[in-house]
Design an enzyme around this catalytic site. Structure first.
Site, short mmCIF file in Angstrom:
data_model
loop_
_atom_site.label_atom_id
_atom_site.label_comp_id
_atom_site.label_asym_id
_atom_site.label_seq_id
_atom_site.Cartn_x
_atom_site.Cartn_y
_atom_site.Cartn_z
N HIS A 86 41.03 47.21 43.69
CA HIS A 86 41.80 46.74 42.67
C HIS A 86 40.62 45.15 42.82
O HIS A 86 40.29 45.11 41.20
CB HIS A 86 42.47 45.81 42.84
N GLU A 87 40.78 44.01 43.13
CA GLU A 87 39.75 43.02 42.80
C GLU A 87 38.45 42.96 42.81
O GLU A 87 37.99 42.81 42.25
CB GLU A 87 39.84 41.98 44.05
N HIS A 124 37.72 44.16 39.44
CA HIS A 124 37.46 43.06 38.54
C HIS A 124 36.15 42.93 38.23
O HIS A 124 35.67 42.09 37.38
CB HIS A 124 37.69 41.44 38.57
N TYR A 142 40.04 38.40 29.22
CA TYR A 142 41.10 38.03 30.37
C TYR A 142 42.80 37.01 29.19
O TYR A 142 43.36 36.67 30.16
CB TYR A 142 40.97 37.12 31.82
N GLU A 173 43.32 43.70 33.57
CA GLU A 173 44.48 44.00 34.75
C GLU A 173 44.73 46.02 35.27
O GLU A 173 44.93 46.03 36.26
CB GLU A 173 45.75 43.79 34.77
N ASP A 193 52.32 38.14 30.29
CA ASP A 193 51.21 38.11 31.39
C ASP A 193 50.65 39.51 31.42
O ASP A 193 51.48 39.97 31.23
CB ASP A 193 52.03 37.52 32.37
N HIS A 221 49.25 40.33 33.40
CA HIS A 221 50.22 41.51 34.89
C HIS A 221 51.14 42.12 34.08
O HIS A 221 51.29 43.55 35.01
CB HIS A 221 50.19 40.50 36.18
#
Length: 547
Positions: A360-361, A364, A375, A384, A447, A449
């Protein structure tokens, strides 16, 4: 206490998993199996530069504007896609990015633009000063952290042209950073109208997601290391010299170039090249997970999508584990090109070094080098979701029996105090209590997420279809907005379609309607218009109310 044994040879067992998607991509984009005669990256850039001259009006370019190449993709059939950032009177233009598409012979085929607004400013001298913009951003950071007594707060304003929010206007993009009461970093980007001082938009600057990780989570895994004298460093020379270091439970504030203090990243060393014990009490155990997650993510992008490293330049990133004080987070930071993992508080989360967290990270980072999805709003949700979707594809690719592929996000790191079996659920995102299952006109207000739920739900439906199903021992039951029955095409094809949409068609301002178009274009490129895969993409989007 015995140590778990890890070999130094690279693992080839997952090569077969990648072969399916890689073969499909090659078959779809290559007319025949012969020597690679595709245009080079330099040729593609030259061809695109000629297109800029001839199609400046179509692309909205004027003499006041400049361009800079961000990324280049050359398909196997020679088709070229060159992605640009734009400036106006030497100021960065938010929403000025665009992708030029060229035929195999270099002829202009079309373009995707983040915005079609014409930029014409009477002046680039702001009425609101930089110090005033900094103060406004600091206040926004404090407000976003609910009055927490933030420490060491600083802000750096940058003058830009905002073309993302209606008529292009002069604006301050200010990155505000600080430390919370536990000493962990907080950061927020604030976009301020440089004429009036009004806030245009704001978003968290640390792109976050909590997941799993380690031989705490992944069993005994192979590692490539570097011998140094009589010991070994946890540095992988076969993957761009990626390495993992110990942050010593310290924190830093080096986000967006503002460096107050940098936490260490002391490279882990070992005498016998057998790392960690699989227990959290051994600090090397979390390092094993982080390095393993980096390796699998690198291999996924390389073997499945032919992307050489996160930035596509063959250079490795690095990891820092044991960051902060009971830090319930993990994040990718472009300024250091690195991954950072907290240990969790032990009640709601364990160490955040899980495989899907790493995927996931680091995704990014891929997004920042390609579509650079803003974002906030719907594009933030897509940012996300891209990390959730492709991070999940990394987990499937790894095919690790201790952490088999699934459509749960962060299931390994959650603890009883969290109260749920995972952070997010792709088959029915609302099971987390916050995420959206379907698109609505208000989804962009959530948000990022949680607004990501729409794309995550689409991705699950595209891969597995609707209704009840058990995959790798996990039960799913995915509903549809329109009551339709969706038939899945498999996770390999999902990954191929989403990656191509991200890297070829999406831009910084892509919203959900734009994501539908981008993925349909990608499916058409890979499998043909009207193909089963193309129709499945359309059906899956309609099933989440994106029509």
């Amino acid at each position: 206490m015995s140590r778990t044994r890890n070999t130094r040879v690279s693992r080839l067992a997952t090569a077969g998993v990648a072969a399916t998607t890689a073969t499909l991509l090659a078959a779809a984009l290559s007319p025949a199996a012969h020597a690679d005669t595709r245009p080079t990256r330099a040729t593609a850039i030259d061809n695109a530069a000629q297109a800029l001259v001839h199609y400046a009006g179509t692309l909205g370019l004027t003499s006041a504007e400049g361009t800079r190449v961000r990324d280049v993709i050359v398909d196997r059939n020679g088709t070229q896609h060159v992605r640009y950032d734009r400036t106006y009177r030497q100021l960065p233009v938010l929403g000025g990015d665009f992708v030029v598409h060229l035929k195999a012979d270099g002829a202009y085929r079309g373009a995707d633009r983040a915005t079609r607004s014409t930029i014409s400013l009477s002046s680039t001298v702001p009425d609101i000063s930089a110090p005033k913009a900094a103060d406004l951003a600091v206040n926004a950071l404090r407000a976003a952290n609910l009055g927490d007594a933030l420490k060491q707060v600083k802000a750096r304003p940058e003058l830009v042209v905002d073309a993302l929010h209606g008529t292009p206007k002069l604006a301050w993009r200010t990155n505000a950073v600080g430390k919370d009461s536990l000493g962990n970093p907080v950061a927020r980007t604030v976009l301020t109208n440089a004429r009036t001082g009004a806030q245009i938009d704001a978003w968290d600057s640390i792109e976050t997601a909590t997941g799993d990780g380690n031989s705490l989570y992944s069993g005994t895994v192979p590692l490539q290391t570097t011998q140094s004298g009589s010991s070994y460093n946890l540095t992988d020379p076969t993957r761009g010299n990626t390495y993992t270091g110990d942050a010593a439970n310290k924190t830093d504030l080096c986000i967006f170039g503002i460096c107050i203090v940098r936490a260490p990243s002391t490279v882990f060393t070992d005498a016998d090249n057998h790392w960690g014990t699989g227990a959290a009490s051994d600090r090397a155990s979390a390092a094993v997970d982080a390095q393993y997650g980096t390796n699998e993510t690198w291999d996924y992008y390389k073997n499945v999508h032919n992307r050489n490293g996160i930035a596509g330049d063959g250079k490795g990133s690095y990891n820092r584990v044991h960051y902060g004080n009971n830090y319930n987070n993990a994040f990718w930071d472009d300024s250091c090109f690195c991954m950072t993992y907290g240990d969790g508080d032990g009640t709601t989360f364990g160490p955040l070094v899980a495989l899907d967290v790493a995927g996931h990270e680091m995704t990014h980072g891929v997004t920042s080098k390609t579509a650079a999805l803003t974002y906030s709003g719907e594009s933030g949700g897509l940012n996300e979701a891209t990390s959730d979707i492709l991070g999940t594809m990394v987990e499937w690719y790894a095919n690790n029996p201790s952490d088999p592929g699934d459509y749960l996000i962060g299931e390994k790191i959650v603890r009883p105090g969290f109260g749920k079996a995972a952070l997010r659920f792709m088959d029915k995102p609302s099971k987390d209590g916050n995420s959206a299952d379907y698109w609505s006109s208000s989804v962009g207000n959530l948000d990022v997420h949680y607004s990501s739920g729409v794309a995550n739900h689409f991705a699950y439906l595209l891969a597995e279809g609707s209704g009840p199903k058990t995959v790798n021992g996990v039960s799913y039951d995915s509903p549809t907005y329109n009551g339709s029955t969706v038939t899945g095409i498999g996770h390999d094809k999902l990954g191929a379609i989403w990656y191509r949409a991200l890297t070829v068609y999406m831009t910084s301002s892509t919203n959900y309607a734009g994501a539908r178009t981008a993925t349909l274009n990608a499916a058409k490129d890979l499998y043909g218009a009207g193909s089963t895969e193309y129709n499945a993409v359309a059906a899956a989007w309609s099933a989440v109310n994106v029509n």
